[in-house]
Design an enzyme around this catalytic site. Structure first.
Site, PDB file in Angstrom:
ATOM      1  N   ASP A  54     109.506  38.918 -14.661  1.00  0.00           N
ATOM      2  CA  ASP A  54     109.495  40.362 -14.878  1.00  0.00           C
ATOM      3  C   ASP A  54     108.918  40.720 -16.242  1.00  0.00           C
ATOM      4  O   ASP A  54     109.510  40.386 -17.269  1.00  0.00           O
ATOM      5  CB  ASP A  54     110.933  40.874 -14.752  1.00  0.00           C
ATOM      6  CG  ASP A  54     111.087  42.337 -15.109  1.00  0.00           C
ATOM      7  OD1 ASP A  54     110.136  43.097 -14.862  1.00  0.00           O
ATOM      8  OD2 ASP A  54     112.159  42.708 -15.628  1.00  0.00           O
ATOM      9  N   ASP A  83     104.225  46.381 -14.931  1.00  0.00           N
ATOM     10  CA  ASP A  83     105.532  45.776 -14.685  1.00  0.00           C
ATOM     11  C   ASP A  83     105.567  44.988 -13.384  1.00  0.00           C
ATOM     12  O   ASP A  83     105.559  45.556 -12.295  1.00  0.00           O
ATOM     13  CB  ASP A  83     106.598  46.873 -14.665  1.00  0.00           C
ATOM     14  CG  ASP A  83     108.004  46.321 -14.492  1.00  0.00           C
ATOM     15  OD1 ASP A  83     108.191  45.111 -14.709  1.00  0.00           O
ATOM     16  OD2 ASP A  83     108.910  47.090 -14.135  1.00  0.00           O
TER      17      ASP A  83
END
Length: 424
Positions: A87, A277
């Site tokens: 992430d 992201d």
């Protein structure tokens, strides 16, 4: 369309919104862009310059219904294996602890420190540091500890990570992943702990202080995380680069979004802030902007206007990066309520509203919907994010880069010497 969504898959949104630690003395945290540059300069001085053993670390990413991408790491000695999301919207590693009694913890593999000979408690001011992190679709609470973390064939000794005691959020409960490897900036790591990628930078084991992410566009087909550089086999166009702005996220400036050739005029001045992201399934943005975009697109739930939908164009780095309807529309199939054998197609635009308050917002988030189309490199040395058309099995060989043209006065300066990615 984004195929493979046979059942409803809850999208994840793992951008770190709030992270803090208690029961410890908080040291100085990176707050500004200049401090981040100074930090990187310090890391580079610590590196083993010109290490002959430096090599790429390749980690497979399993595509789960075009919604989430998982890889594996091990923690401890002997190794305990965990399925993780990598992430870029957060900066900490965490996994559930055997001491966690939350239902979502008990449905996943949990870390048992008693079975690891390399486990070490992390004590600060005679206390075990307790932390909390709030994401867009849930929150966690746990203790900071250290152990050996292995990714690929590379061991990282004494890596600080979260041993989670409580998990909240449907995304954590219903998803196959056990935990998260944060690849974000060190400024948002709890308790000023060193993120995993920063440890690799300090060890000097990577050819370059950058990593790249290739997300496959077919359910069940593996993608890849490349630590230390890029893999040319995933590149189908020239690179488009944008500078990182701010010290919290992999955040760039976006000139605007166009629906077809119609500018939405979302961005003023220097542009809109956009976080890149890998932990967010969709494209997110301020609710007012997303609602306007959804009205303009008017994607019919029965897919009846799919063939008439326009391309979306994102102005990034002076270029137009294009998403076609098959990129930004999710398709599922619902059984007929009359019990016939045929099924009914369902379509939905892959956007979600997100209102991040200042100073970290307002913010757009370019999640997996965008990153599937564009192989992306995150460059810590030069603080840039690069995008190239991803070389999927169905990407035409004749894909190329051509000059962009504009008639929109507001964007004329940005586009005058720009390019846009197109396909024949």
């Amino acid at each position: 369309m984004m195929k493979g969504l046979k059942t409803l898959i809850l999208p994840v949104f793992l951008l770190c919104l709030v992270a803090h630690a208690t029961k410890i003395r908080l040291e100085h945290r990176l707050k500004t862009y200049d401090e981040l540059l100074s930090y990187i300069d310090g890391v580079q001085k610590l590196q083993k310059a010109g290490s002959e053993s430096a090599q790429l670390i390749k980690q497979g990413l399993h595509n789960y219904h075009n919604s989430q991408y998982f890889g594996t790491i091990t923690i401890g000695s002997p190794p305990q294996e965990f399925t993780m999301i990598f992430d870029t919207g957060s900066s900490n590693v965490w996994v559930p602890s055997v001491k966690c009694l939350s239902h979502s913890c008990q449905t996943h593999r949990r870390y048992d420190h008693m079975k690891s000979t390399t486990f070490q408690p992390l004590l600060m001011d005679s206390h075990v540091p307790v932390f909390t992190i709030r994401y867009g679709t849930g929150s966690i609470m746990g203790e900071l500890v250290t152990d050996t973390v292995t990714i690929g064939n590379t061991q990282i000794e004494s890596q600080v990570f979260g041993s989670v005691l409580e998990e909240e959020g449907r995304a954590f409960m219903s998803s196959p992943f056990s935990g998260i490897v944060g690849l974000g900036m060190p400024s948002i790591a709890v308790a000023h702990s060193t993120p995993l990628f920063d440890h690799l930078m300090q060890k000097g084991v990577l050819p370059k202080n950058q990593f790249s992410v290739y997300m496959s566009n077919q359910d069940g087909m593996d993608g890849a995380l490349i630590l230390g550089g890029i893999d040319p086999q995933f590149v189908a166009s020239d690179w488009v680069y944008a500078d990182v702005h701010g010290s919290s996220y992999w955040e760039i400036l976006m000139g605007d979004i166009k629906v077809g050739d119609v500018s939405m005029n979302f961005c003023s001045g220097d542009g809109c802030r956009a976080a890149v992201d890998t932990g967010t399934s969709m494209i997110a943005g301020p609710s007012a902007a997303i609602e306007r975009l959804m009205r303009q697109l008017d994607v019919k739930s029965d897919c009846s206007n799919f063939k008439q939908l326009p391309n979306l164009k994102f102005l990034i780095g002076g270029k137009e990066l294009i998403l076609e309807p098959e990129d930004y529309v999710m398709q599922s199939r619902t059984p007929s309520i009359h019990g016939y054998l045929r099924s009914i197609p369902r379509c939905a635009a892959a956007f979600m509203s997100l209102d991040v308050p200042p100073p970290r917002g307002p913010l757009f988030v370019l999640g997996d919907v965008f990153l599937r189309k564009y192989y992306t490199v995150f460059d810590r040395d030069n603080l840039k994010v690069g995008f190239a058309l991803a070389a999927h099995p169905d990407t035409p060989a004749e894909s190329r880069v051509e000059p962009a043209h504009t008639t929109n006065g507001a964007n004329r300066e940005i586009e005058a010497n720009g390019w846009r990615l197109v396909r024949n």
